[in-house]
Design an enzyme around this catalytic site. Structure first.
Site, PDB file in Angstrom:
ATOM      1  N   THR A   1       0.882  -1.229  -0.029  1.00  0.00           N
ATOM      2  CA  THR A   1      -0.096   0.018   0.045  1.00  0.00           C
ATOM      3  C   THR A   1       0.810   1.260  -0.113  1.00  0.00           C
ATOM      4  OG1 THR A   1      -0.432   0.096   2.274  1.00  0.00           O
ATOM      5  CG2 THR A   1      -1.923  -1.018   1.259  1.00  0.00           C
TER       6      THR A   1
ATOM      7  N   HIS B   1       8.404   3.608   8.660  1.00  0.00           N
ATOM      8  CA  HIS B   1       8.323   2.673   9.958  1.00  0.00           C
ATOM      9  C   HIS B   1       7.104   3.359  10.722  1.00  0.00           C
ATOM     10  CE1 HIS B   1       9.521   0.146  13.115  1.00  0.00           C
ATOM     11  NE2 HIS B   1       8.959   1.064  13.953  1.00  0.00           N
TER      12      HIS B   1
HETATM   13  C1  GAR Z   1       3.581  -0.660   6.668  1.00  0.00           C
HETATM   14  O1  GAR Z   1       2.920  -0.408   7.948  1.00  0.00           O
HETATM   15  C2  GAR Z   1       4.906  -0.202   6.980  1.00  0.00           C
HETATM   16  O2  GAR Z   1       5.333   0.801   7.712  1.00  0.00           O
HETATM   17  C3  GAR Z   1       5.284  -1.576   7.974  1.00  0.00           C
HETATM   18  O3  GAR Z   1       5.072  -2.511   7.194  1.00  0.00           O
HETATM   19  C4  GAR Z   1       3.646  -2.140   6.616  1.00  0.00           C
HETATM   20  C5  GAR Z   1       3.865  -2.500   5.202  1.00  0.00           C
HETATM   21  O4  GAR Z   1       2.520  -2.273   4.436  1.00  0.00           O
HETATM   22  N1  GAR Z   1       7.116  -1.572   7.919  1.00  0.00           N
HETATM   23  C6  GAR Z   1       7.929  -2.128   8.786  1.00  0.00           C
HETATM   24  O5  GAR Z   1       7.103  -2.524   9.674  1.00  0.00           O
HETATM   25  C7  GAR Z   1       9.290  -2.168   8.452  1.00  0.00           C
HETATM   26  N2  GAR Z   1       9.804  -2.113   9.883  1.00  0.00           N
HETATM   27  P1  GAR Z   1       2.431  -2.076   3.013  1.00  0.00           P
HETATM   28  O6  GAR Z   1       3.090  -3.403   2.151  1.00  0.00           O
HETATM   29  O7  GAR Z   1       0.948  -2.201   2.483  1.00  0.00           O
HETATM   30  O8  GAR Z   1       3.234  -0.988   2.743  1.00  0.00           O
END
Ligand code: GAR
Length: 207
Positions: free
Chosen positions: A13, A110
């Site tokens: 996302t 993050h």
């Molecule tokens: C997001 O919330 C991102 O901030 C987090 O994982 C999710 C990925 O969502 N990242 C971490 O925790 C890294 N330490 P997405 O694939 O939908 O962008």
């Protein structure tokens, strides 16, 4: 025009927020040229394909250790002539081979206000579970440069988001994504491409 390469592992996302921002003309002087996934079948790869962006899979599980995996990712980033590397839900901690090749040229989003709820083991929903367990009333998101210290590089932008009574890790994650991550990540990427971020004494300043 800077080449932006986005590293992903899951739903993507945040990648979508970057694609939408680029389409809306909100990424000044930058173009997403490639998406690299650590997992086969990640939905983020489909988002790349739907938008005509090159997708590469470098599966983490195909490499015996983090050094050989980092080498493979670093080589791919060099081959793609990346000017900026964005970790957008990239769930692997790479070693210093990549930070040496791309010093202050990699950023990560993050889902908490660093230095709270960050470092090894704090990723995805675990971050929000920890925030709820601590009973904080504000959490949020941080975009920072990637250095050899996990979640420890210079902070570029942060945005606070309220925690509400009855929140679950999932509801808090959704609010933080919508109100913070999807806004500050494209903003930080654009600032980088416009060369408006300066590093002084190990800290990042937006000019
Ligand atoms: C997001 O919330 C991102 O901030 C987090 O994982 C999710 C990925 O969502 N990242 C971490 O925790 C890294 N330490 P997405 O694939 O939908 O962008």
């Amino acid at each position: 025009m800077k080449n932006i390469v986005v590293l992903v592992s899951g739903g993507g996302t945040n990648l979508q927020a970057l694609i939408d921002a680029e389409k809306a003309g909100n990424i000044k002087n930058g173009k997403i040229t490639c998406v690299i996934s650590s997992k086969e079948g990640a939905y983020a790869l489909e988002r790349a394909e739907q938008n005509g962006i090159k997708g590469i899979v470098i599966p983490r599980k195909a490499y015996p250790d983090i050094a050989s995996y980092t080498r493979a990712v670093t080589d791919a980033l060099l081959a793609e002539k990346a000017d900026l590397v964005v970790y957008a839900g990239f769930m692997t901690i790479l070693d210093e081979q990549v930070t040496k090749a791309f010093p202050y040229k990699m950023m990560n989003v993050h889902p908490a206000l660093i230095p709270s709820f960050c470092g090894k083991g704090f990723y995805g929903l675990h971050v929000h579970e920890a925030a709820l367990a601590a009973g904080v009333k504000l959490s949020g998101a941080t975009v920072h440069f990637v250095t050899e210290v996990c979640d420890g590089g210079p902070i570029i932008i942060q945005k606070a988001v309220p925690v509400e009574n009855g929140d679950t890790p999932e509801t808090l994650q959704k609010r933080i994504m919508e109100q913070a991550e999807w806004k500050i990540l494209p903003e930080a990427v654009s600032l980088f491409c416009e060369e408006r971020i300066e590093i002084r004494d190990g800290k990042a300043y937006v000019l």
